[in-house]
Design a protein around this motif. Structure first.
Motif, PDB file in Angstrom:
ATOM      1  N   ALA A  18       0.825  -1.207   0.000  1.00 49.84           N
ATOM      2  CA  ALA A  18       0.000   0.000   0.000  1.00 49.84           C
ATOM      3  C   ALA A  18       0.857   1.254   0.000  1.00 49.84           C
ATOM      4  CB  ALA A  18      -0.941  -0.010   1.205  1.00 49.84           C
ATOM      5  N   LEU A  19       1.951   1.243   0.750  1.00 53.28           N
ATOM      6  CA  LEU A  19       2.810   2.421   0.859  1.00 53.28           C
ATOM      7  C   LEU A  19       3.719   2.607  -0.352  1.00 53.28           C
ATOM      8  CD1 LEU A  19       3.840   2.171   4.619  1.00 53.28           C
ATOM      9  CD2 LEU A  19       2.262   3.810   3.580  1.00 53.28           C
ATOM     10  N   ALA A  20       3.769   1.602  -1.242  1.00 53.70           N
ATOM     11  CA  ALA A  20       4.628   1.713  -2.415  1.00 53.70           C
ATOM     12  C   ALA A  20       4.090   2.705  -3.437  1.00 53.70           C
ATOM     13  CB  ALA A  20       4.804   0.345  -3.073  1.00 53.70           C
ATOM     14  N   ASP A  21       2.805   3.050  -3.342  1.00 58.49           N
ATOM     15  CA  ASP A  21       2.213   4.018  -4.269  1.00 58.49           C
ATOM     16  C   ASP A  21       2.478   5.437  -3.761  1.00 58.49           C
ATOM     17  OD1 ASP A  21      -0.077   4.360  -6.535  1.00 58.49           O
ATOM     18  OD2 ASP A  21      -0.324   5.845  -4.934  1.00 58.49           O
ATOM     19  N   ARG A  24      -0.559   7.197  -2.044  1.00 56.00           N
ATOM     20  CA  ARG A  24      -0.932   6.638  -0.741  1.00 56.00           C
ATOM     21  C   ARG A  24       0.115   6.969   0.317  1.00 56.00           C
ATOM     22  NH1 ARG A  24      -3.073   2.454  -4.155  1.00 56.00           N
ATOM     23  NH2 ARG A  24      -1.257   1.088  -3.935  1.00 56.00           N
ATOM     24  N   LEU A  25       1.372   7.007  -0.070  1.00 59.98           N
ATOM     25  CA  LEU A  25       2.412   7.408   0.880  1.00 59.98           C
ATOM     26  C   LEU A  25       2.201   8.846   1.312  1.00 59.98           C
ATOM     27  CD1 LEU A  25       4.999   6.688   2.392  1.00 59.98           C
ATOM     28  CD2 LEU A  25       6.289   7.408   0.374  1.00 59.98           C
ATOM     29  N   ARG A  26       1.805   9.710   0.372  1.00 54.57           N
ATOM     30  CA  ARG A  26       1.529  11.109   0.716  1.00 54.57           C
ATOM     31  C   ARG A  26       0.339  11.212   1.663  1.00 54.57           C
ATOM     32  NH1 ARG A  26       2.810  15.802   2.468  1.00 54.57           N
ATOM     33  NH2 ARG A  26       1.631  17.552   1.633  1.00 54.57           N
ATOM     34  N   ILE A  27      -0.711  10.420   1.417  1.00 55.32           N
ATOM     35  CA  ILE A  27      -1.879  10.421   2.304  1.00 55.32           C
ATOM     36  C   ILE A  27      -1.473  10.011   3.716  1.00 55.32           C
ATOM     37  CG2 ILE A  27      -4.079   9.280   2.806  1.00 55.32           C
ATOM     38  CD1 ILE A  27      -4.484   9.073  -0.250  1.00 55.32           C
ATOM     39  N   VAL A  28      -0.673   8.974   3.826  1.00 56.50           N
ATOM     40  CA  VAL A  28      -0.233   8.507   5.145  1.00 56.50           C
ATOM     41  C   VAL A  28       0.618   9.567   5.823  1.00 56.50           C
ATOM     42  CG1 VAL A  28       1.242   6.818   6.321  1.00 56.50           C
ATOM     43  CG2 VAL A  28      -0.444   6.048   4.649  1.00 56.50           C
ATOM     44  N   ASP A  29       1.500  10.236   5.085  1.00 59.27           N
ATOM     45  CA  ASP A  29       2.290  11.325   5.668  1.00 59.27           C
ATOM     46  C   ASP A  29       1.371  12.387   6.262  1.00 59.27           C
ATOM     47  OD1 ASP A  29       4.882  10.510   5.443  1.00 59.27           O
ATOM     48  OD2 ASP A  29       5.340  11.659   3.647  1.00 59.27           O
ATOM     49  N   LEU A  30       0.314  12.737   5.539  1.00 62.79           N
ATOM     50  CA  LEU A  30      -0.629  13.747   6.029  1.00 62.79           C
ATOM     51  C   LEU A  30      -1.369  13.254   7.268  1.00 62.79           C
ATOM     52  CD1 LEU A  30      -2.071  14.922   2.598  1.00 62.79           C
ATOM     53  CD2 LEU A  30      -0.629  16.265   4.126  1.00 62.79           C
ATOM     54  N   LEU A  31      -1.748  11.979   7.280  1.00 59.81           N
ATOM     55  CA  LEU A  31      -2.504  11.433   8.411  1.00 59.81           C
ATOM     56  C   LEU A  31      -1.640  11.266   9.658  1.00 59.81           C
ATOM     57  CD1 LEU A  31      -4.784   8.731   6.708  1.00 59.81           C
ATOM     58  CD2 LEU A  31      -5.358  11.079   7.350  1.00 59.81           C
ATOM     59  N   LEU A  59      -5.762   1.706   1.685  1.00 55.87           N
ATOM     60  CA  LEU A  59      -5.133   1.958   2.986  1.00 55.87           C
ATOM     61  C   LEU A  59      -5.926   1.323   4.121  1.00 55.87           C
ATOM     62  CD1 LEU A  59      -4.083   5.697   2.530  1.00 55.87           C
ATOM     63  CD2 LEU A  59      -2.579   3.696   2.541  1.00 55.87           C
ATOM     64  N   GLU A  60      -7.259   1.364   4.014  1.00 54.69           N
ATOM     65  CA  GLU A  60      -8.085   0.694   5.024  1.00 54.69           C
ATOM     66  C   GLU A  60      -7.866  -0.808   5.000  1.00 54.69           C
ATOM     67  OE1 GLU A  60     -12.184   2.591   5.995  1.00 54.69           O
ATOM     68  OE2 GLU A  60     -11.920   2.802   3.827  1.00 54.69           O
TER      69      GLU A  60
END
Length: 224
Positions: A18-21, A24-31, A59-60
């Motif tokens: 999931a984090l390889a995209d 999605r990595l940017r979303i996780v950084d924001l969260l 991500l969920e």
């Protein structure tokens, strides 16, 4: 030699996939900083809603993010980082702050607890305020702080207009305040309102939620 249960290994595989995209990595950084609604994420990332929905579902499914309904506008939902989602991983965002300002509606519980907890673990100054301050700090918040060995200041809740400064790093800790202040730049923690239930357990849950989030934020901020 088999060193890890298959289900645990597959969960790790899903998380790394999931984090390889990049999106999605940017979303996780924001969260890692705070909770965001799909609309806020779409504005930040500039991507179509259907593509954002795909990334959020991924991500969920990987156990990296969870969603829940806003206590203010029931049509709205917030995404937050799942507990333990980044164990062993290092978020990539660091910011400078001269003061951390915690904001909720009444400035009688969550924001007061957050500011006091922050003072215990960081040299960066903190303050708290409310959009519609109450007459006094909620007794349940005082009791919860006492149970956890934390002293709350014996001061009346204060208005955001009287406290806020332009250089503050603002953290809203209730959905009502966050949705009332769309122009405020900062981060949001969607902490459930303990006053709704008014129970010891509700205040302890709010305390634990805030304490956990502060532990994650402290190393991400440096004194301006």
């Amino acid at each position: 030699m088999k060193t890890e249960a298959d289900d645990t290994f597959q969960a790790r595989v899903a998380r790394h996939a999931a984090l390889a995209d990049p999106a999605r990595l940017r979303i996780v950084d924001l969260l890692t900083l705070g909770d965001l609604s799909p609309t806020e994420l779409q504005s930040e990332l500039g991507m179509p809603s259907n593509l954002l929905s795909h990334h959020l579902r991924t991500l969920e499914d990987a156990g990296l993010a969870t969603r829940h309904r806003s206590e203010a506008d029931k049509r709205r939902s917030y995404f937050r980082l799942a507990a333990g989602a980044l164990d062993g991983l290092v978020p990539g965002v660091v910011q400078n702050a001269s003061r951390v300002l915690f904001v909720c509606t009444r400035n009688s519980a969550r924001s007061q607890l957050a500011a006091a907890l922050w003072r215990q673990v960081s040299s960066i100054p903190s303050a708290s305020a409310g959009t519609h301050p109450a007459d006094r700090i909620a007794p349940g918040a005082v009791d919860a702080a006492r149970r956890h060995g934390l002293d709350l200041p014996d001061v009346a809740p204060r208005s955001l207009d009287d406290v806020a400064a332009a250089a503050d790093f603002v953290v809203t800790v209730c959905d009502n305040a966050h949705e009332e202040l769309p122009e405020i730049r900062g981060i949001h923690w969607s902490v459930a309102d303990p006053l709704r239930a008014g129970t010891k357990e509700a205040f302890d849950r709010a305390f634990d939620d805030i304490a956990h989030r502060i532990t994650g934020l402290v190393p991400r901020l440096s004194a301006a």
